[in-house]
Write a protein that holds these residues in place. Structure first.
Motif, PDB file in Angstrom:
ATOM      1  N   ALA A 283     -12.276 -49.599   8.007  1.00 37.24           N
ATOM      2  CA  ALA A 283     -12.039 -49.732   6.564  1.00 37.24           C
ATOM      3  C   ALA A 283     -10.841 -48.895   6.134  1.00 37.24           C
ATOM      4  O   ALA A 283     -10.033 -49.326   5.298  1.00 37.24           O
ATOM      5  CB  ALA A 283     -13.284 -49.316   5.793  1.00 37.24           C
ATOM      6  N   GLN A 284     -10.712 -47.700   6.722  1.00 33.50           N
ATOM      7  CA  GLN A 284      -9.588 -46.835   6.383  1.00 33.50           C
ATOM      8  C   GLN A 284      -8.267 -47.456   6.841  1.00 33.50           C
ATOM      9  O   GLN A 284      -7.274 -47.437   6.114  1.00 33.50           O
ATOM     10  CB  GLN A 284      -9.779 -45.464   7.026  1.00 33.50           C
ATOM     11  CG  GLN A 284      -8.752 -44.446   6.602  1.00 33.50           C
ATOM     12  CD  GLN A 284      -9.009 -43.082   7.218  1.00 33.50           C
ATOM     13  OE1 GLN A 284      -9.868 -42.944   8.079  1.00 33.50           O
ATOM     14  NE2 GLN A 284      -8.264 -42.092   6.776  1.00 33.50           N
ATOM     15  N   VAL A 285      -8.274 -48.030   8.037  1.00 39.48           N
ATOM     16  CA  VAL A 285      -7.067 -48.688   8.549  1.00 39.48           C
ATOM     17  C   VAL A 285      -6.716 -49.890   7.685  1.00 39.48           C
ATOM     18  O   VAL A 285      -5.544 -50.124   7.361  1.00 39.48           O
ATOM     19  CB  VAL A 285      -7.258 -49.092  10.033  1.00 39.48           C
ATOM     20  CG1 VAL A 285      -6.149 -50.020  10.493  1.00 39.48           C
ATOM     21  CG2 VAL A 285      -7.307 -47.864  10.912  1.00 39.48           C
ATOM     22  N   ALA A 286      -7.726 -50.652   7.273  1.00 39.79           N
ATOM     23  CA  ALA A 286      -7.483 -51.821   6.426  1.00 39.79           C
ATOM     24  C   ALA A 286      -6.910 -51.397   5.074  1.00 39.79           C
ATOM     25  O   ALA A 286      -5.999 -52.045   4.534  1.00 39.79           O
ATOM     26  CB  ALA A 286      -8.772 -52.603   6.229  1.00 39.79           C
ATOM     27  N   LYS A 287      -7.430 -50.294   4.520  1.00 40.33           N
ATOM     28  CA  LYS A 287      -6.929 -49.793   3.242  1.00 40.33           C
ATOM     29  C   LYS A 287      -5.478 -49.337   3.372  1.00 40.33           C
ATOM     30  O   LYS A 287      -4.640 -49.621   2.517  1.00 40.33           O
ATOM     31  CB  LYS A 287      -7.810 -48.641   2.769  1.00 40.33           C
ATOM     32  CG  LYS A 287      -7.482 -48.118   1.406  1.00 40.33           C
ATOM     33  CD  LYS A 287      -8.463 -47.029   0.996  1.00 40.33           C
ATOM     34  CE  LYS A 287      -8.100 -46.480  -0.375  1.00 40.33           C
ATOM     35  NZ  LYS A 287      -9.006 -45.394  -0.763  1.00 40.33           N
TER      36      LYS A 287
ATOM     37  N   ILE B 171       0.431 -50.309   2.696  1.00 39.01           N
ATOM     38  CA  ILE B 171       1.751 -50.525   3.313  1.00 39.01           C
ATOM     39  C   ILE B 171       2.313 -51.874   2.888  1.00 39.01           C
ATOM     40  O   ILE B 171       3.490 -51.986   2.542  1.00 39.01           O
ATOM     41  CB  ILE B 171       1.658 -50.401   4.846  1.00 39.01           C
ATOM     42  CG1 ILE B 171       1.402 -48.948   5.236  1.00 39.01           C
ATOM     43  CG2 ILE B 171       2.928 -50.916   5.518  1.00 39.01           C
ATOM     44  CD1 ILE B 171       1.078 -48.744   6.702  1.00 39.01           C
ATOM     45  N   ARG B 172       1.484 -52.916   2.907  1.00 37.23           N
ATOM     46  CA  ARG B 172       1.944 -54.250   2.486  1.00 37.23           C
ATOM     47  C   ARG B 172       2.390 -54.242   1.028  1.00 37.23           C
ATOM     48  O   ARG B 172       3.398 -54.858   0.672  1.00 37.23           O
ATOM     49  CB  ARG B 172       0.823 -55.270   2.674  1.00 37.23           C
ATOM     50  CG  ARG B 172       0.627 -55.677   4.099  1.00 37.23           C
ATOM     51  CD  ARG B 172      -0.353 -56.844   4.212  1.00 37.23           C
ATOM     52  NE  ARG B 172      -0.955 -56.820   5.525  1.00 37.23           N
ATOM     53  CZ  ARG B 172      -2.180 -56.379   5.794  1.00 37.23           C
ATOM     54  NH1 ARG B 172      -2.967 -55.953   4.823  1.00 37.23           N
ATOM     55  NH2 ARG B 172      -2.635 -56.383   7.019  1.00 37.23           N
ATOM     56  N   LYS B 173       1.643 -53.543   0.181  1.00 38.30           N
ATOM     57  CA  LYS B 173       2.006 -53.465  -1.237  1.00 38.30           C
ATOM     58  C   LYS B 173       3.346 -52.755  -1.404  1.00 38.30           C
ATOM     59  O   LYS B 173       4.212 -53.210  -2.153  1.00 38.30           O
ATOM     60  CB  LYS B 173       0.912 -52.732  -2.009  1.00 38.30           C
ATOM     61  CG  LYS B 173       1.124 -52.716  -3.492  1.00 38.30           C
ATOM     62  CD  LYS B 173      -0.054 -52.091  -4.211  1.00 38.30           C
ATOM     63  CE  LYS B 173       0.168 -52.134  -5.711  1.00 38.30           C
ATOM     64  NZ  LYS B 173      -0.952 -51.555  -6.438  1.00 38.30           N
TER      65      LYS B 173
END
Length: 105
Positions: A33-37, A42-44
């Motif tokens: 979940a932390q990596v996904a967040k 980063i994408r934003k």
């Protein structure tokens, strides 16, 4: 391993691999979940950087075309500027400049 025509694993094989995958414990789920967040942030940020670059690239041109800017300048303004800095202009030279300016326009 069975592959489809596109070189991708067959759907049945993907389902079997998904069923074999061990369920994640709490620590791994939290890390995931932390990596996904972080990936989302980063994408934003990359999206903001790209939008800024596009906006700056779109504004990287003169606001007024050169030929329009040149039409606003006049020979009288040049003569006034030259006399203001102490250079006298001759009538013959101005007449020649006027004919050349008309030929270029």
């Amino acid at each position: 391993m069975a592959f489809s025509r596109a070189g991708q694993p067959a759907p049945a094989l993907l389902d079997a691999l998904a069923a074999e995958a061990a369920p994640m414990d709490d620590g791994a789920a939290e890390a995931h979940a932390q990596v996904a967040k972080l990936a989302s942030a980063i994408r934003k940020k990359k999206g903001v950087i790209k939008a800024t670059a596009r906006r700056e690239k779109a504004a990287n041109h003169p606001t007024m075309p050169r030929n329009v800017r040149a039409r606003s300048k006049s020979l009288g303004g040049l003569q006034q500027h030259l006399s203001g800095i102490g250079i006298e202009t001759e009538a013959a030279a101005l007449a020649n400049a006027r004919s050349k300016a008309k030929a270029c326009a």
